[in-house]
Design a protein around this motif. Structure first.
Motif, PDB file in Angstrom:
ATOM      1  N   GLN A   7       0.822  -1.196   0.000  1.00 32.92           N
ATOM      2  CA  GLN A   7       0.000   0.000   0.000  1.00 32.92           C
ATOM      3  C   GLN A   7       0.863   1.256   0.000  1.00 32.92           C
ATOM      4  OE1 GLN A   7      -2.798  -0.275   3.207  1.00 32.92           O
ATOM      5  NE2 GLN A   7      -3.983  -1.883   2.230  1.00 32.92           N
ATOM      6  N   ALA A   8       1.947   1.223   0.730  1.00 31.49           N
ATOM      7  CA  ALA A   8       2.844   2.377   0.785  1.00 31.49           C
ATOM      8  C   ALA A   8       4.129   2.051   0.039  1.00 31.49           C
ATOM      9  CB  ALA A   8       3.159   2.731   2.234  1.00 31.49           C
ATOM     10  N   PRO A   9       4.595   2.929  -0.832  1.00 29.24           N
ATOM     11  CA  PRO A   9       5.835   2.660  -1.564  1.00 29.24           C
ATOM     12  C   PRO A   9       7.014   2.473  -0.610  1.00 29.24           C
ATOM     13  CG  PRO A   9       4.667   4.512  -2.533  1.00 29.24           C
ATOM     14  CD  PRO A   9       3.979   4.188  -1.251  1.00 29.24           C
ATOM     15  N   ARG A  10       7.918   1.600  -1.004  1.00 32.90           N
ATOM     16  CA  ARG A  10       9.131   1.373  -0.212  1.00 32.90           C
ATOM     17  C   ARG A  10      10.191   2.351  -0.702  1.00 32.90           C
ATOM     18  NH1 ARG A  10       9.770  -4.813  -1.595  1.00 32.90           N
ATOM     19  NH2 ARG A  10       8.958  -3.983  -3.560  1.00 32.90           N
ATOM     20  N   CYS A  11      10.364   3.425   0.043  1.00 29.92           N
ATOM     21  CA  CYS A  11      11.223   4.527  -0.376  1.00 29.92           C
ATOM     22  C   CYS A  11      12.338   4.766   0.625  1.00 29.92           C
ATOM     23  CB  CYS A  11      10.409   5.810  -0.524  1.00 29.92           C
ATOM     24  SG  CYS A  11       9.105   5.724  -1.761  1.00 29.92           S
ATOM     25  N   ALA A  12      13.396   5.392   0.164  1.00 29.42           N
ATOM     26  CA  ALA A  12      14.506   5.763   1.043  1.00 29.42           C
ATOM     27  C   ALA A  12      15.196   6.990   0.463  1.00 29.42           C
ATOM     28  CB  ALA A  12      15.493   4.613   1.181  1.00 29.42           C
ATOM     29  N   ALA A  13      15.748   7.792   1.344  1.00 33.42           N
ATOM     30  CA  ALA A  13      16.548   8.951   0.966  1.00 33.42           C
ATOM     31  C   ALA A  13      17.836   8.927   1.773  1.00 33.42           C
ATOM     32  CB  ALA A  13      15.784  10.240   1.221  1.00 33.42           C
ATOM     33  N   ILE A  14      18.952   9.045   1.087  1.00 32.81           N
ATOM     34  CA  ILE A  14      20.271   8.997   1.728  1.00 32.81           C
ATOM     35  C   ILE A  14      21.056  10.242   1.333  1.00 32.81           C
ATOM     36  CG2 ILE A  14      22.478   7.768   1.854  1.00 32.81           C
ATOM     37  CD1 ILE A  14      20.213   6.228   3.163  1.00 32.81           C
ATOM     38  N   THR A  15      21.664  10.866   2.327  1.00 31.88           N
ATOM     39  CA  THR A  15      22.586  11.975   2.099  1.00 31.88           C
ATOM     40  C   THR A  15      23.955  11.554   2.625  1.00 31.88           C
ATOM     41  OG1 THR A  15      20.866  13.663   2.257  1.00 31.88           O
ATOM     42  CG2 THR A  15      23.134  14.372   2.629  1.00 31.88           C
ATOM     43  N   ARG A  16      24.957  11.699   1.797  1.00 29.08           N
ATOM     44  CA  ARG A  16      26.317  11.325   2.197  1.00 29.08           C
ATOM     45  C   ARG A  16      27.259  12.480   1.882  1.00 29.08           C
ATOM     46  NH1 ARG A  16      29.717   7.016   3.207  1.00 29.08           N
ATOM     47  NH2 ARG A  16      31.788   7.123   2.254  1.00 29.08           N
ATOM     48  N   ASP A  77      31.299   5.930  -3.766  1.00 28.07           N
ATOM     49  CA  ASP A  77      30.396   6.535  -2.779  1.00 28.07           C
ATOM     50  C   ASP A  77      28.940   6.491  -3.234  1.00 28.07           C
ATOM     51  OD1 ASP A  77      32.678   6.959  -1.350  1.00 28.07           O
ATOM     52  OD2 ASP A  77      32.464   9.133  -1.180  1.00 28.07           O
ATOM     53  N   ILE A  78      28.703   6.585  -4.535  1.00 32.35           N
ATOM     54  CA  ILE A  78      27.335   6.406  -5.038  1.00 32.35           C
ATOM     55  C   ILE A  78      26.883   4.972  -4.788  1.00 32.35           C
ATOM     56  CG2 ILE A  78      25.944   6.273  -7.148  1.00 32.35           C
ATOM     57  CD1 ILE A  78      27.526   8.769  -8.110  1.00 32.35           C
ATOM     58  N   GLY A  79      27.783   4.005  -4.969  1.00 37.13           N
ATOM     59  CA  GLY A  79      27.454   2.619  -4.642  1.00 37.13           C
ATOM     60  C   GLY A  79      27.088   2.462  -3.178  1.00 37.13           C
ATOM     61  N   ILE A  80      27.843   3.120  -2.293  1.00 43.70           N
ATOM     62  CA  ILE A  80      27.533   3.079  -0.862  1.00 43.70           C
ATOM     63  C   ILE A  80      26.146   3.643  -0.603  1.00 43.70           C
ATOM     64  CG2 ILE A  80      28.128   4.104   1.377  1.00 43.70           C
ATOM     65  CD1 ILE A  80      31.090   3.950   0.498  1.00 43.70           C
ATOM     66  N   ALA A  81      25.856   4.809  -1.165  1.00 44.64           N
ATOM     67  CA  ALA A  81      24.579   5.476  -0.902  1.00 44.64           C
ATOM     68  C   ALA A  81      23.398   4.693  -1.462  1.00 44.64           C
ATOM     69  CB  ALA A  81      24.608   6.892  -1.470  1.00 44.64           C
ATOM     70  N   ILE A  82      23.541   4.151  -2.680  1.00 36.10           N
ATOM     71  CA  ILE A  82      22.455   3.341  -3.250  1.00 36.10           C
ATOM     72  C   ILE A  82      22.264   2.074  -2.420  1.00 36.10           C
ATOM     73  CG2 ILE A  82      21.739   1.958  -5.244  1.00 36.10           C
ATOM     74  CD1 ILE A  82      22.994   4.079  -7.046  1.00 36.10           C
ATOM     75  N   GLY A  83      23.356   1.469  -1.977  1.00 33.65           N
ATOM     76  CA  GLY A  83      23.244   0.292  -1.126  1.00 33.65           C
ATOM     77  C   GLY A  83      22.512   0.593   0.170  1.00 33.65           C
ATOM     78  N   GLN A  84      22.830   1.712   0.806  1.00 34.16           N
ATOM     79  CA  GLN A  84      22.146   2.101   2.031  1.00 34.16           C
ATOM     80  C   GLN A  84      20.664   2.353   1.775  1.00 34.16           C
ATOM     81  OE1 GLN A  84      24.558   5.480   3.125  1.00 34.16           O
ATOM     82  NE2 GLN A  84      25.931   4.251   4.400  1.00 34.16           N
ATOM     83  N   ALA A  85      20.372   2.988   0.655  1.00 32.90           N
ATOM     84  CA  ALA A  85      18.970   3.266   0.310  1.00 32.90           C
ATOM     85  C   ALA A  85      18.211   1.970   0.054  1.00 32.90           C
ATOM     86  CB  ALA A  85      18.903   4.182  -0.906  1.00 32.90           C
ATOM     87  N   LEU A  86      18.852   1.043  -0.640  1.00 28.94           N
ATOM     88  CA  LEU A  86      18.203  -0.232  -0.930  1.00 28.94           C
ATOM     89  C   LEU A  86      17.897  -0.991   0.361  1.00 28.94           C
ATOM     90  CD1 LEU A  86      17.259  -2.346  -2.967  1.00 28.94           C
ATOM     91  CD2 LEU A  86      19.627  -3.143  -3.127  1.00 28.94           C
ATOM     92  N   ARG A  87      18.866  -1.018   1.269  1.00 27.08           N
ATOM     93  CA  ARG A  87      18.642  -1.731   2.528  1.00 27.08           C
ATOM     94  C   ARG A  87      17.506  -1.080   3.326  1.00 27.08           C
ATOM     95  NH1 ARG A  87      23.232  -3.781   6.877  1.00 27.08           N
ATOM     96  NH2 ARG A  87      21.839  -5.250   7.948  1.00 27.08           N
ATOM     97  N   GLN A  88      17.489   0.242   3.350  1.00 23.98           N
ATOM     98  CA  GLN A  88      16.439   0.949   4.076  1.00 23.98           C
ATOM     99  C   GLN A  88      15.076   0.698   3.455  1.00 23.98           C
ATOM    100  OE1 GLN A  88      17.371   5.090   5.077  1.00 23.98           O
ATOM    101  NE2 GLN A  88      15.269   5.678   4.577  1.00 23.98           N
ATOM    102  N   ALA A  89      15.003   0.717   2.132  1.00 22.76           N
ATOM    103  CA  ALA A  89      13.720   0.538   1.447  1.00 22.76           C
ATOM    104  C   ALA A  89      13.185  -0.887   1.599  1.00 22.76           C
ATOM    105  CB  ALA A  89      13.865   0.891  -0.035  1.00 22.76           C
ATOM    106  N   VAL A  90      14.066  -1.878   1.576  1.00 20.24           N
ATOM    107  CA  VAL A  90      13.640  -3.274   1.732  1.00 20.24           C
ATOM    108  C   VAL A  90      13.131  -3.527   3.148  1.00 20.24           C
ATOM    109  CG1 VAL A  90      14.484  -5.653   1.825  1.00 20.24           C
ATOM    110  CG2 VAL A  90      15.077  -4.203  -0.111  1.00 20.24           C
ATOM    111  N   GLY A  91      13.734  -2.876   4.129  1.00 20.17           N
ATOM    112  CA  GLY A  91      13.296  -3.036   5.510  1.00 20.17           C
ATOM    113  C   GLY A  91      13.462  -4.465   6.002  1.00 20.17           C
ATOM    114  N   GLU A  92      12.424  -5.009   6.624  1.00 17.29           N
ATOM    115  CA  GLU A  92      12.490  -6.374   7.154  1.00 17.29           C
ATOM    116  C   GLU A  92      12.364  -7.434   6.075  1.00 17.29           C
ATOM    117  OE1 GLU A  92       9.332  -6.444  10.062  1.00 17.29           O
ATOM    118  OE2 GLU A  92      10.749  -6.006  11.679  1.00 17.29           O
ATOM    119  N   ALA A  93      12.085  -7.028   4.860  1.00 21.86           N
ATOM    120  CA  ALA A  93      11.984  -7.946   3.707  1.00 21.86           C
ATOM    121  C   ALA A  93      10.793  -8.886   3.810  1.00 21.86           C
ATOM    122  CB  ALA A  93      13.272  -8.746   3.534  1.00 21.86           C
ATOM    123  N   ARG A  94       9.783  -8.512   4.545  1.00 26.59           N
ATOM    124  CA  ARG A  94       8.608  -9.387   4.685  1.00 26.59           C
ATOM    125  C   ARG A  94       7.865  -9.509   3.352  1.00 26.59           C
ATOM    126  NH1 ARG A  94       7.252 -10.929   9.663  1.00 26.59           N
ATOM    127  NH2 ARG A  94       8.330  -9.907  11.414  1.00 26.59           N
TER     128      ARG A  94
END
Length: 203
Positions: A7-16, A77-94
């Protein structure tokens, strides 16, 4: 077998911010493949667009980096930031499929990507590029990007370029294959009833 949409998009925002780069990343796993990219490296932007388009995620990347040195710090560093965003957006992966695999050809090049949203960072990559650079992009930075992404997304990724003569084609087929495999891995499967896809109960 039907995939469901949250129902809610899985989103993330990262600033590095470092002494070498200033990066902002916005990611929506439930997007439509839209990308707004400004890494400062044209070919790399083209590759990031492949991930967004083929993973059907929306991706915005803004980077001010020390390109007068070379592209290494910006790409890593872009790889780091995208990786952090992906992990945050996936969350618990349920409820996600967890695993994804794709073979992607581009003319004479063929690449394979296998993804596990595992909670354990591991990269196995086999690719011998036929040129040291494509445009202003050092081909050694392909590994640096994916290693940084994997480490910070906490995923397992196997990447192989199985065939290829043109380095542009080799790299692009790798990025496309990763995008397709990621899309499969983060899709929802209604049969899981929202469970974490692991016998441990947690990733």
């Amino acid at each position: 077998m039907t995939a469901t949409t949250p129902q809610a998009p899985r989103c993330a925002a990262i600033t590095r911010r470092t002494n070498e780069t200033a990066i902002d990343v916005h990611l929506n796993l439930d997007g439509s493949g839209q990308a707004q990219l400004a890494s400062g490296i044209g070919f790399f932007d083209h590759m990031l667009e492949q991930i967004a388009r083929h993973a059907l995620l929306d991706l915005e990347v803004r980077c001010q980096g020390d390109l007068h040195v070379d592209g290494h710090h910006s790409v890593e560093d872009i790889g780091i930031a995208i990786g952090q965003a992906l992990r945050q957006a996936v969350g618990e992966a349920r409820g996600i499929r967890r695993y994804g695999m794709s073979y992607v050809p581009l003319d004479e090049a063929l690449s394979r990507a296998v993804v596990d949203i595992s909670g354990r960072p591991a990269l196995v990559m086999h690719a011998e590029f036929t040129a040291p650079a494509v445009g202003q992009f050092d081909t050694q930075l392909v590994r640096e990007f994916f290693q940084a992404l994997v480490n910070h997304a906490a995923i397992t990724l196997h990447l192989e370029c199985l065939h290829g003569i043109n380095a542009h084609h080799q790299i692009e087929s790798l990025f496309k294959a990763f995008g397709r495999a990621l899309r499969m891995a983060v899709e929802f499967d209604e049969r899981t009833a929202g469970r974490v896809p692991s016998t441990k109960g947690v990733l």
